[in-house]
Design an enzyme around this catalytic site. Sequence first.
Site, PDB file in Angstrom:
ATOM      1  CE  LYS A  92      -0.662   2.055  -3.751  1.00  0.00           C
ATOM      2  NZ  LYS A  92       0.012   0.762  -4.033  1.00  0.00           N
ATOM      3  CB  SER A 136      -0.939  -0.037   1.211  1.00  0.00           C
ATOM      4  OG  SER A 136      -1.782   1.092   1.244  1.00  0.00           O
ATOM      5  CE1 TYR A 143      -0.560   5.437  -5.077  1.00  0.00           C
ATOM      6  CE2 TYR A 143      -0.190   6.858  -3.173  1.00  0.00           C
ATOM      7  CZ  TYR A 143       0.160   5.757  -3.939  1.00  0.00           C
ATOM      8  OH  TYR A 143       1.223   4.975  -3.556  1.00  0.00           O
TER       9      TYR A 143
END
Length: 332
Positions: free
Chosen positions: A190, A172, A186
Amino acid sequence: MLLLAAASLVAFVLLLYMVSPLISPKPLALPGAHVVVTGGSSGIGKCIAIECYKQGAFITLVARNEDKLLQAKKEIEKHSINDKQVVLCISVDVSQDYSQVENVIKQAQEKLGPVDMLVNCAGMSLSGKFEDLEVSTFERLMSINYLGSVYPSRAVIATMKERRMGRVVFVSSQAGQLGLFGYTAYSSSKFALRGLAEALQMEVKPYNVYVTVAYPPDTDTPGFAKENQTKPLETRLISETTSVCKPEQVAKQIVKDAVQGNFNSSIGSDGYMLSSLTCGMAPVTSIMEGLQQVVTMGLFRTIALFYLGSFDSIVRRCMMQKAKLETVDKTA
């Protein structure tokens, strides 16, 4: 009385320290193990492959670019410890077609045996203000960063459960622990890995299969250099409040934690604080880990509030600076 209480507390902590290894997972032996690394042609993925190869593992590298794969293969092979080790390269996009991913995993297992450890390192980062990002950017990052980890994991998990052994690693990011300016696309992709990992760990733990989620900070990789070319000023200034790590350092820690079966893998003091602070209902690998989280939570939350205040201040300063420039432009 106070002295007795203190002595009892010390004795309790020492007891936990001694008992903790008894309930921790048995470490995975890397010599002769088959390790699959997606996104293994560069950056953290390549360094993870090198670290495992140094310890005697057989490696399957998975990435899209065949030329980069072959170049990475040559670099990894320099670190062999015996002449039996093999580096297998497979060119495929792990985020597009599950059946294709399943087939290449089968090919790898036919050549190098069952997968002992899968490292999901394929991913990318794009940043920008929420309203400036195209909807396709959100879809693309979710496909690469999330589904690009779901597909390979789905392809190996049945065999791991049958063998009652294995490791699955999801790489991650610290942006998968806290949301920052410019990372709406983003961070969400993650963060999704954390939920996947927690649910999967509960399913596979009875089969002696352990899941690790790694949260690397900004790392000196080709992907990071490319990301910096389009990063908003606010995002860049926030990122610059911490140092950039070497990929070798990150890889070594991830491999160490995966071998030990640790659920969380963090790098550095900031990483440790974030992992403790955001542990929530995440599984622990040892009693000591759980105790440390309980004891440090209040302190780390206090420190985090200062960090958040600093980040908000950066955003406000950038906003004021832009407003001044707009005023100058209008009066010019």
